[in-house]
Design an enzyme around this catalytic site. Sequence first.
Site, mmCIF file in Angstrom:
data_model
loop_
_atom_site.group_PDB
_atom_site.id
_atom_site.type_symbol
_atom_site.label_atom_id
_atom_site.label_comp_id
_atom_site.label_asym_id
_atom_site.label_seq_id
_atom_site.Cartn_x
_atom_site.Cartn_y
_atom_site.Cartn_z
ATOM 1 N N SER A 1 -24.191 -9.182 -23.798
ATOM 2 C CA SER A 1 -22.952 -8.499 -23.415
ATOM 3 C C SER A 1 -22.122 -9.243 -22.382
ATOM 4 O O SER A 1 -20.925 -8.981 -22.252
ATOM 5 C CB SER A 1 -23.268 -7.099 -22.880
ATOM 6 O OG SER A 1 -24.177 -7.169 -21.789
ATOM 7 N N HIS B 1 -23.218 -4.834 -15.462
ATOM 8 C CA HIS B 1 -22.248 -5.935 -15.513
ATOM 9 C C HIS B 1 -21.399 -6.002 -14.246
ATOM 10 O O HIS B 1 -21.111 -4.981 -13.623
ATOM 11 C CB HIS B 1 -21.327 -5.767 -16.727
ATOM 12 C CG HIS B 1 -22.070 -5.574 -18.007
ATOM 13 N ND1 HIS B 1 -22.338 -4.324 -18.525
ATOM 14 C CD2 HIS B 1 -22.611 -6.462 -18.864
ATOM 15 C CE1 HIS B 1 -23.021 -4.454 -19.654
ATOM 16 N NE2 HIS B 1 -23.201 -5.740 -19.874
ATOM 17 N N ASP C 1 -20.276 -1.793 -13.920
ATOM 18 C CA ASP C 1 -21.138 -0.698 -14.354
ATOM 19 C C ASP C 1 -22.569 -1.032 -13.934
ATOM 20 O O ASP C 1 -22.782 -1.916 -13.107
ATOM 21 C CB ASP C 1 -21.006 -0.441 -15.868
ATOM 22 C CG ASP C 1 -21.443 -1.616 -16.733
ATOM 23 O OD1 ASP C 1 -22.154 -2.516 -16.227
ATOM 24 O OD2 ASP C 1 -21.072 -1.655 -17.921
#
Length: 343
Positions: free
Chosen positions: A36, A328, A325
């Site tokens: 991600s 990340h 978050d």
Amino acid sequence: MALLCAVFIMLFISCEAKLQLRKDINITALFAFGDSIVDQGNNNNLITHAKCNFLPYGKDFMGGNNPTGRFSNARTPADMLVEDFGIKKLMPAYLDSNLKVEDLKTGVSFASGASGFDLLTPVVASALPLSVQLALFQQYIWKMNGFIGEEATKNIVKKSLYIVVAGSDDLCNTYFMLKFPRKIQYNVDSYTNLMVDGASNFINDLYNMGARRIWIFGLPPIGCLPSQILRGGGPSKICVNEYNQAARIANTKLSNKIHSLNKKLPQIELLYINIYDPLLDIIAKHNKYGFEDALSACCQGRNEYLLCDNVTKICENDANYLFWDSYHLTEKGYRVLLDQISN
């Protein structure tokens, strides 16, 4: 400070790689693989929980309120790298249906949020395994052969830079959180061997497809991620040493493997990028780097294990936070980290 004013050549001293400026090498295309951190939207159309093509993701991206599937409030490291190299403004996702030939010529991301070196990691998360990402790269080559011809395509493949960011999901999700079957089958030493074997196989496959300049990003101090602190550190906001130790073990083995592959594979320019120590320094001295909070998420999921959702609480000023978050960094966090890596 920009990360790259020119292009870097890879020099190797023992198992540690140093970056040295050299102006006679020109990188005109960059490709990303992994998880991600460099997923630019490939997960958008997958049936998976690892997706973020909705607000508040992208709330500061390109004018604001523009969720694209990037796991951040704005740009990702892939975007920053292509801009720093002077290639283009943003790195697109390969599965973006709006791509043009010019976008393809200068590089795309094949990465998929929640993927990893362990074959089980993307299966559990319904993400794109690294093997599928390589298959998409092969599809890319076939497409480009048709668009611009085989020689021009081969030239792009050979001269491009390839970045690989993976491993965190293996430890955070598959090993420490899921536990069955991996934690029953392996201890940390044997599991990190499995991870590094997966990384080695991927590098060899990418090399056999024509890639020569490859940067492998090591694991961060995963025990300091907000999600992992909540899981193992409790409300006192203390990094989880057990998780960080596992990341250090994986990084040492990965660095050693890359050193070995550099000797084994002709003409390869493999570089191990240490992000563990720079990120840990930013966390420890966050005020020095302009952050008020380095261990909490600006955008907290309903129980902070989760990604943001449309009812998520958001901090007032994300520029004060290192983490966007629970997994990340904010755009500012990524910028500071990349600048530290280049120093």
